[in-house]
Design a protein around this motif. Sequence first.
Motif, PDB file in Angstrom:
ATOM      1  N   ARG A   1     -10.198   6.571   2.298  1.00  0.00           N
ATOM      2  CA  ARG A   1      -9.806   8.067   2.099  1.00  0.00           C
ATOM      3  C   ARG A   1     -10.770   8.830   2.936  1.00  0.00           C
ATOM      4  NH1 ARG A   1     -10.398   8.039  -3.060  1.00  0.00           N
ATOM      5  NH2 ARG A   1      -8.350   7.680  -3.528  1.00  0.00           N
ATOM      6  N   GLY A   2     -10.606   9.572   3.883  1.00  0.00           N
ATOM      7  CA  GLY A   2     -11.362  10.626   4.456  1.00  0.00           C
ATOM      8  C   GLY A   2     -10.889  10.760   6.029  1.00  0.00           C
ATOM      9  N   ASP A   3     -11.544  11.473   6.685  1.00  0.00           N
ATOM     10  CA  ASP A   3     -11.730  11.654   8.323  1.00  0.00           C
ATOM     11  C   ASP A   3     -11.933  10.119   8.795  1.00  0.00           C
ATOM     12  OD1 ASP A   3     -11.972  12.178  10.882  1.00  0.00           O
ATOM     13  OD2 ASP A   3     -11.929  14.210  10.378  1.00  0.00           O
ATOM     14  N   LEU A   4     -11.301   9.659   9.565  1.00  0.00           N
ATOM     15  CA  LEU A   4     -11.270   8.385  10.159  1.00  0.00           C
ATOM     16  C   LEU A   4     -12.612   8.449  11.249  1.00  0.00           C
ATOM     17  CD1 LEU A   4      -7.583   7.151  10.605  1.00  0.00           C
ATOM     18  CD2 LEU A   4      -9.164   6.301   9.232  1.00  0.00           C
ATOM     19  N   GLU A   5     -12.806   9.528  11.610  1.00  0.00           N
ATOM     20  CA  GLU A   5     -13.936   9.505  12.722  1.00  0.00           C
ATOM     21  C   GLU A   5     -15.184   9.193  11.706  1.00  0.00           C
ATOM     22  OE1 GLU A   5     -14.582   9.878  15.675  1.00  0.00           O
ATOM     23  OE2 GLU A   5     -12.462   9.956  16.560  1.00  0.00           O
TER      24      GLU A   5
ATOM     25  N   LEU B   1       0.901  -0.947  -0.081  1.00  0.00           N
ATOM     26  CA  LEU B   1       0.055   0.110  -0.063  1.00  0.00           C
ATOM     27  C   LEU B   1       1.077   1.338  -0.022  1.00  0.00           C
ATOM     28  CD1 LEU B   1       0.018   1.421   2.991  1.00  0.00           C
ATOM     29  CD2 LEU B   1      -1.321  -0.630   3.693  1.00  0.00           C
ATOM     30  N   SER B   2       0.380   2.451  -0.442  1.00  0.00           N
ATOM     31  CA  SER B   2       0.907   3.626  -0.362  1.00  0.00           C
ATOM     32  C   SER B   2      -0.331   4.597  -0.002  1.00  0.00           C
ATOM     33  CB  SER B   2       1.586   3.988  -1.607  1.00  0.00           C
ATOM     34  OG  SER B   2       0.517   4.114  -2.697  1.00  0.00           O
ATOM     35  N   GLY B   3       0.373   5.827   0.558  1.00  0.00           N
ATOM     36  CA  GLY B   3      -0.687   6.951   0.825  1.00  0.00           C
ATOM     37  C   GLY B   3      -0.097   7.820   1.808  1.00  0.00           C
ATOM     38  N   ARG B   4      -1.191   8.605   2.493  1.00  0.00           N
ATOM     39  CA  ARG B   4      -0.847   9.488   3.341  1.00  0.00           C
ATOM     40  C   ARG B   4      -1.763   9.515   4.663  1.00  0.00           C
ATOM     41  NH1 ARG B   4      -2.269  15.089   3.965  1.00  0.00           N
ATOM     42  NH2 ARG B   4      -0.311  16.606   3.971  1.00  0.00           N
ATOM     43  N   TYR B   5      -1.047   9.781   5.818  1.00  0.00           N
ATOM     44  CA  TYR B   5      -1.649   9.887   7.185  1.00  0.00           C
ATOM     45  C   TYR B   5      -1.550  11.411   7.683  1.00  0.00           C
ATOM     46  CZ  TYR B   5      -2.950   9.866  11.963  1.00  0.00           C
ATOM     47  OH  TYR B   5      -3.558  10.286  13.331  1.00  0.00           O
ATOM     48  N   GLU B   6      -2.545  12.144   8.409  1.00  0.00           N
ATOM     49  CA  GLU B   6      -2.212  13.300   8.969  1.00  0.00           C
ATOM     50  C   GLU B   6      -3.283  13.479  10.050  1.00  0.00           C
ATOM     51  OE1 GLU B   6      -2.905  18.120   8.025  1.00  0.00           O
ATOM     52  OE2 GLU B   6      -2.889  16.599   6.346  1.00  0.00           O
ATOM     53  N   SER B   7      -2.392  13.677  11.172  1.00  0.00           N
ATOM     54  CA  SER B   7      -3.209  13.837  12.587  1.00  0.00           C
ATOM     55  C   SER B   7      -4.137  15.077  12.453  1.00  0.00           C
ATOM     56  CB  SER B   7      -2.145  13.831  13.597  1.00  0.00           C
ATOM     57  OG  SER B   7      -1.292  15.207  13.485  1.00  0.00           O
ATOM     58  N   GLY B   8      -5.232  14.841  13.371  1.00  0.00           N
ATOM     59  CA  GLY B   8      -5.839  16.088  13.388  1.00  0.00           C
ATOM     60  C   GLY B   8      -7.431  15.547  12.775  1.00  0.00           C
ATOM     61  N   GLY B   9      -8.192  16.528  12.047  1.00  0.00           N
ATOM     62  CA  GLY B   9      -9.289  16.348  11.746  1.00  0.00           C
ATOM     63  C   GLY B   9     -10.567  16.374  12.746  1.00  0.00           C
ATOM     64  N   LYS B  10     -11.307  15.318  12.886  1.00  0.00           N
ATOM     65  CA  LYS B  10     -12.150  15.419  13.819  1.00  0.00           C
ATOM     66  C   LYS B  10     -11.938  14.839  15.031  1.00  0.00           C
ATOM     67  CE  LYS B  10     -16.236  15.499  10.762  1.00  0.00           C
ATOM     68  NZ  LYS B  10     -17.204  14.762  10.500  1.00  0.00           N
ATOM     69  N   GLY B  11     -10.639  14.121  14.936  1.00  0.00           N
ATOM     70  CA  GLY B  11      -9.917  13.348  16.155  1.00  0.00           C
ATOM     71  C   GLY B  11      -8.941  12.284  15.952  1.00  0.00           C
ATOM     72  N   ILE B  12      -9.388  11.265  15.191  1.00  0.00           N
ATOM     73  CA  ILE B  12      -8.288  10.215  14.884  1.00  0.00           C
ATOM     74  C   ILE B  12      -7.355  10.604  13.808  1.00  0.00           C
ATOM     75  CG2 ILE B  12      -7.774   7.731  14.451  1.00  0.00           C
ATOM     76  CD1 ILE B  12     -10.958   7.241  15.354  1.00  0.00           C
TER      77      ILE B  12
END
Length: 204
Positions: free
Chosen positions: A129-133, A68-79
């Motif tokens: 893809r999206g906000d994990l919350e 797999l490949s991709g991107r993770y960024e902390s923040g959003g609605k929580g997770i």
Amino acid sequence: QSGGRLVIAGRKSVLSFPGLFAEPDVPLEAVEARADWRLRSGPDGAPDGVVFEIDSLRFANADAAGELSGRYESGGKGIGLIDLSGRLSRADATRVARYMPLRLSAGLRGWVERAIVAGRSDDVRFVLRGDLEDFPYRNPGSGDFRIEAALRDATLRYAPDWPAIEAIRARLLFERGGMEIAAESGQLSGVTLGATRATIAEYR
């Protein structure tokens, strides 16, 4: 340090995902990863989060092998916010339920565990893809969750008191909160079946 490069190469390791899977520890025969990370600055210039850019993550264990490949960024609605895609070149269909996130309904996870009695795939593709919350993104505008697999030599027992459908060639699709199995062929009590379809549009 405000960022850096992460390189991992290991064997006989365990990745832990508490709160994600019912069995949080995932043993791996092999794992290789290359990623960049950086601290994200807030309006005042102070760090307020972290961003991971995953160039490649390759893994293999007794149940599956893929990348797999991709991107993770902390923040959003929580997770956090995530944008991942990948594929599996080998997968044991009877182990699908073990890797279904806890945020999918217990009913759906339990049905998959009981119903898929046998099968394999050498072509599984997935997108998250999206906000994990907001997972599993029942509102199409909130994100994407999709796993699509080409099943071979599968056996499906739709209900405990139903006869099993065997020798299935099918497309298995998990999308948002539901699933679909579209079979090209199979056998039921020795009778060859044509195209059949089983759908759970929304399993809460």
